[in-house]
Design a protein around this motif. Structure first.
Motif: not given
Length: 95
Positions: A62-88
């Motif tokens: 269960n902890v590993r599953n939560r970590q995987d979900k958190t890692d995915t959210k962080v990856y998506l957030t960082v990716s989104l921030v990069k995309v947003i910054n690339s449009f600045k």
């Protein structure tokens, strides 16, 4: 007379032998019972430890599953921030 004495000696020997055999049998039964009780305690303890181990495996998964979900959210957030910054730069040009 000698026959009776031999017979009574034989009876006495047999009686003592039977007493010893009964004593040995009783001791063996006590020993067997003791070790069977110890074995049963170990079996019960082992089952409890196996159950505890299974519970820990499940919690760890269960902890590993939560970590995987958190890692995915962080990856998506960082990716989104990069995309947003690339449009600045394009936003600055539009002004």
């Amino acid at each position: 007379m000698l026959g009776r004495e031999c017979l009574s000696v034989e009876v006495a020997i047999n009686t003592e032998r039977d007493k010893q055999n009964n004593s040995i049998r009783a001791s063996s039964n006590k020993t067997y019972t003791y070790y069977m009780q110890q074995l049963n305690k170990l079996i019960i303890e082992n089952k409890a430890l196996q159950n505890e181990n299974e519970d820990r495996k499940e919690r760890r998964q269960n902890v590993r599953n939560r970590q995987d979900k958190t890692d995915t959210k962080v990856y998506l957030t960082v990716s989104l921030v990069k995309v947003i910054n690339s449009f600045k730069p394009f936003r600055n040009q539009a002004k």
